[in-house]
Design a protein around this motif. Structure first.
Motif, PDB file in Angstrom:
ATOM      1  N   ARG A 108       0.833  -1.159   0.285  1.00  0.00           N
ATOM      2  CA  ARG A 108      -0.065   0.094  -0.128  1.00  0.00           C
ATOM      3  C   ARG A 108       0.620   1.404  -0.023  1.00  0.00           C
ATOM      4  O   ARG A 108       1.942   1.371   0.535  1.00  0.00           O
ATOM      5  CB  ARG A 108      -0.980  -0.046   1.188  1.00  0.00           C
ATOM      6  N   ALA A 109       0.438   2.429  -0.796  1.00  0.00           N
ATOM      7  CA  ALA A 109       1.129   3.563  -0.475  1.00  0.00           C
ATOM      8  C   ALA A 109       1.212   4.400   0.616  1.00  0.00           C
ATOM      9  O   ALA A 109       0.191   4.072   1.636  1.00  0.00           O
ATOM     10  CB  ALA A 109       0.638   4.355  -1.589  1.00  0.00           C
ATOM     11  N   ALA A 110       2.064   5.207   0.711  1.00  0.00           N
ATOM     12  CA  ALA A 110       1.959   5.653   1.883  1.00  0.00           C
ATOM     13  C   ALA A 110       0.965   6.934   1.997  1.00  0.00           C
ATOM     14  O   ALA A 110       0.333   7.389   1.124  1.00  0.00           O
ATOM     15  CB  ALA A 110       3.438   6.677   2.280  1.00  0.00           C
ATOM     16  N   GLY A 117       4.734   4.555   4.542  1.00  0.00           N
ATOM     17  CA  GLY A 117       4.258   3.558   4.342  1.00  0.00           C
ATOM     18  C   GLY A 117       3.626   2.152   5.361  1.00  0.00           C
ATOM     19  O   GLY A 117       3.935   2.587   6.663  1.00  0.00           O
ATOM     20  N   TYR A 118       3.667   1.184   4.893  1.00  0.00           N
ATOM     21  CA  TYR A 118       3.223   0.076   6.002  1.00  0.00           C
ATOM     22  C   TYR A 118       4.157  -1.188   5.922  1.00  0.00           C
ATOM     23  O   TYR A 118       3.898  -2.044   6.322  1.00  0.00           O
ATOM     24  CB  TYR A 118       2.056  -0.585   5.436  1.00  0.00           C
TER      25      TYR A 118
END
Length: 338
Positions: A108-110, A117-118
């Motif tokens: 996933r994008a930040a 981010g993740y």
């Protein structure tokens, strides 16, 4: 500097430390495995995450087949003890699910809340896996002590041994696969999950050795081997907890820092490099540094030098994600606009 993916490049597997060789090296690698910060890593972040998910899926299938084979042996032998061990192995296989979720989250994008981010979800999954390895050590130790204090006869020895062989083979195959992929993509959590599979394999191996001991006329061999396996799991736990803990504390192999500095200092137009900082976020490596440029360097020249420096870092290091370089004129002289 923006992330520049260069999947066609390859990196040398270089370490700032040495490993034992021969028999000692084999024992060190099996009992004190580590994630190897410096890897022949896949550069593309999405490809690396996809390979991590693929490793989790394949290993779950293999462990599922292993558990099904053990369940078949349980059905034939009617052993309640084997049924309990099979359920234990199946539940341990499911510890890979949090890691699977972490790999998916890492794509996933930040956001404005999670600006980096993740990727840290992967490290949290690694922490969970370390806890499961510790639990395996406790269960193995308590069960071994209980059998020493209150020996129980082993029934259906042939079937028990068959189930142990199946469990060891399946778990060890998964362990080797997970650790190999984890090292290639730079994932300490996936390496830890491989270690977890190895601890389950050791537990099954203890069953096999215990049966051999009973057949040889030493019924106490079963709990004694169990205690030996417990010690082996604790050694594995130490190495795994060390690697996962270092990731959570932003620890880095010093050799990576030296390589980053050398790559930057070798670029023409850079007279000094300061404040070099590296950190892992999941299986991606973030790099920060301040570059000192000659007095009178123009803004355009500074941009060209910084871009060349970023490419140099990506060539020198594996699994590089973001590269954040700031430029400053040496001796605080201004960078001109011409």
């Amino acid at each position: 500097m923006s992330e520049d993916v260069r999947p066609e490049e390859h990196h040398d597997h270089v370490h700032g430390h040495t490993h034992p060789t021969g028999l000692k090296g084999w024992l060190h690698e099996d009992f004190v495995p580590h994630s190897h910060d410096v890897t022949d890593s896949i550069d593309d972040a999405l490809e690396a995450s996809n390979e991590g998910v693929r490793a989790v899926k394949v290993s779950l299938v293999v462990l599922g087949i292993t558990a099904a084979a053990q369940l078949g042996i349980v059905a034939i032998s009617g052993s309640v003890a084997l049924l309990a061990d099979t359920i234990h192995n199946f539940s341990d296989a499911l510890t890979a699910v949090p890691l699977w979720i972490a790999f998916v989250l890492g794509r996933r994008a930040a956001t404005t809340r999670y600006t980096h981010g993740y990727g840290r979800a992967e490290d949290l999954a690694g922490l969970f896996i370390v806890a499961m390895i510790a639990l395996s050590a406790v269960v193995a130790g308590v069960e071994s002590i209980r059998r020493l204090a209150d020996p129980q006869p082993l029934d259906n020895l042939g079937w028990v041994m068959a189930a142990g062989v199946v469990g060891f083979a399946g778990n060890e195959a998964v362990a080797v696969y997970r650790m190999r992929v984890g090292r290639r993509i730079g994932s300490a959590a996936l390496v830890a999950d491989g270690v977890h599979a190895r601890t389950d394999g050791f537990t099954s191996l203890a069953v096999v050795l215990g049966v051999v001991g009973v057949w040889a006329g030493f019924p106490i061999a079963d709990p004694l081997v169990g205690l030996l396996i417990t010690a082996a799991i604790l050694i594995l736990l130490w190495g795994t907890a060390r690697d996962v803990g270092r990731r959570l504390l932003d620890g880095i192999d010093p050799d990576l820092t030296h390589r980053a500095r050398r790559a930057l200092e070798s670029e023409p137009g850079i007279v000094g490099v300061e404040d070099v900082r590296l950190r892992w976020t999941g299986h991606r490596l973030a790099v920060q540094a301040r570059l000192l440029l000659p007095a009178g360097t123009t803004v355009a020249g500074a941009d060209r030098t910084a871009a060349a420096a970023e490419h140099a870092v990506r060539r020198a290091l594996p699994a590089v994600g973001t590269v954040d370089l700031t430029v400053t004129a040496a001796a605080n002289a201004p960078i001109t606009g011409r």
